[in-house]
Design an enzyme around this catalytic site. Structure first.
Site, mmCIF file in Angstrom:
data_model
loop_
_atom_site.group_PDB
_atom_site.id
_atom_site.type_symbol
_atom_site.label_atom_id
_atom_site.label_comp_id
_atom_site.label_asym_id
_atom_site.label_seq_id
_atom_site.Cartn_x
_atom_site.Cartn_y
_atom_site.Cartn_z
ATOM 1 N N PRO A 1 0.797 -1.234 0.000
ATOM 2 C CA PRO A 1 0.000 0.000 0.000
ATOM 3 C C PRO A 1 0.828 1.282 0.000
ATOM 4 O O PRO A 1 0.448 2.271 -0.628
ATOM 5 C CB PRO A 1 -0.824 -0.119 1.284
ATOM 6 C CG PRO A 1 -0.925 -1.585 1.536
ATOM 7 C CD PRO A 1 0.376 -2.165 1.063
ATOM 8 N N GLU B 1 3.081 -3.169 -13.891
ATOM 9 C CA GLU B 1 4.450 -3.546 -14.277
ATOM 10 C C GLU B 1 5.311 -2.315 -14.578
ATOM 11 O O GLU B 1 6.148 -2.319 -15.491
ATOM 12 C CB GLU B 1 4.435 -4.531 -15.451
ATOM 13 C CG GLU B 1 3.881 -5.887 -15.046
ATOM 14 C CD GLU B 1 4.058 -6.947 -16.095
ATOM 15 O OE1 GLU B 1 5.159 -7.070 -16.639
ATOM 16 O OE2 GLU B 1 3.089 -7.666 -16.363
#
Length: 388
Positions: A136, A371
């Site tokens: 997070p 990614e």
């Protein structure tokens, strides 16, 4: 069905086996084309499971997962697969990509015991894997991962939260990056193969996206792990993760090309049939200019992707992070433009649920983020460019 550009496939960067594969992919996509309508009402998580099994059944993980112990698969082949699967449907491509990503750490770096436990079952679709790297508060710098794997007796106790885990809520196991403390920063991270179902120490929280798919956050609360579940060498997890991301980053560009080609073909067909006064929309100069720009971007994307993939497959120094970043950056940014222009050509019709462009408009946005965001790709390129 024509998905690929034959003029690109004819380049010497591809081999005859790639052209044969492209033909087989086109035939397979045509054979399953109706799944888009047949599965439209199903929950995307159930579709994810179904598509993993379908891809396994039809042999598309063969040669990619468990192809050659400790070695990467042929990247140009994986790129062609993702382009075709993305042309068919985002969730088919997603199922393929995440199953490959979720098993690559074990496949490339794991010991014989871990491979025996997971790889054949992943390849057959019996098990679904996922790769849990982000957190997070982590951002894009994996070297600062805070999830802890504290040494306890003969094993570890894993504590912390992993965020944005693709297939996290349908997976049977996760390859988890956690801090084992062999050294500072990236030198103290290891990858673990952790079974997921029915584990009271793991809380899984599904996430809903604008383009629905299986994704979740995972919280580990004193989750016990045997030392045998470490993938490869302890303290090498960051290096392994970077190798996997560099490789598969190129294929994100291929998925973007698949989306782009699907949008372009839908727009072209519309322009051929749409009447504007006494003419067809295709005859308008502004339409032709927009379609010309789309084709330029498609060709540039395809060339950047195959150059980067070729380097990974046959380059003496392996793959280039810089060229992988270029391929991913350009192809995904171009796809956003191509799909937007395709919607513009279709007008209001392009925004309706009946048109594939409205679905693609939602689906393409994530490719510029996962990614490695477009901003991170620019940093990679700038950091490896010689300024004279």
């Amino acid at each position: 069905m024509n998905i690929f550009d034959a003029s690109i496939l004819d380049l010497p960067l591809y081999e005859e086996r790639h052209r044969i594969l492209a033909k087989r992919l086109e035939e397979w996509v045509a054979s399953v084309w109706q799944l888009q309508e047949a599965d439209a009402g199903l929950d995307p998580r159930e579709r994810g499971k179904s598509y993993v099994r379908m891809l396994a059944r039809d042999g598309w993980f063969e040669g990619v997962i468990g192809a050659d112990s400790g070695k990467r698969p042929d990247l140009r082949s994986v790129c062609l697969m993702r382009e075709a699967f993305a042309y068919l449907h985002d969730l088919v491509d997603f199922a393929f990509a995440i199953q490959c990503l979720g098993s690559s750490a074990i496949d490339w770096f794991g010991n014989a015991e871990l491979k025996q436990t997971y790889i054949s079952a992943v390849r057959s679709g019996e098990l679904i894997g996922c790769l849990a790297l982000s957190e997070p508060e982590l951002g894009s710098n994996l070297s600062t991962a805070a999830c802890q794997a504290k040494s306890e007796g003969n094993g570890f106790s894993v504590n912390g939260t992993k965020a944005w885990v693709s297939h996290g809520d349908i997976a049977d196991f996760a390859c988890v990056l956690a801090r084992t403390g062999e050294g500072p920063g990236p030198l103290g991270l290891s990858l673990f193969a952790i079974p997921l179902p029915a584990r009271r120490e793991i809380a899984i929280s599904p996430i809903d996206f604008v383009a629905p798919r299986a994704c979740a956050n995972m919280t580990f609360d004193a989750c016990p792990q045997d030392r045998s579940t470490i993938i490869g060498e302890a303290g090498s997890g960051f290096r392994y993760a970077m190798a996997i991301l560099d490789f598969y980053r190129v294929t994100v560009g291929s998925a973007a090309i698949g989306f782009s080609r699907r949008a372009r073909n839908a727009a072209l067909q519309w322009c051929k049939n749409r009447k504007i006064g006494n003419d067809k929309l295709l005859q308008m100069q502004l339409t032709q200019a927009k379609l010309a720009n789309i084709d330029v971007q498609l060709h540039a994307s395809a060339l950047l992707v195959v150059r980067a993939a070729w380097e990974f497959d046959v380059g003496q120094s392996g793959g280039s992070s810089r060229n992988a970043a270029m391929a991913k950056l350009y192809a995904t940014e171009a796809a956003q433009n191509i799909i937007d222009d395709s919607v513009q050509l279709l007008g209001a019709a392009g925004l309706t649920e009946q048109m594939v462009t409205s679905r693609l408009y939602r689906e393409i946005r994530s490719l510029r983020i996962y990614e490695g965001t477009s901003e991170i790709q620019r940093m990679i390129i700038a950091g490896s460019t010689k300024l004279e």
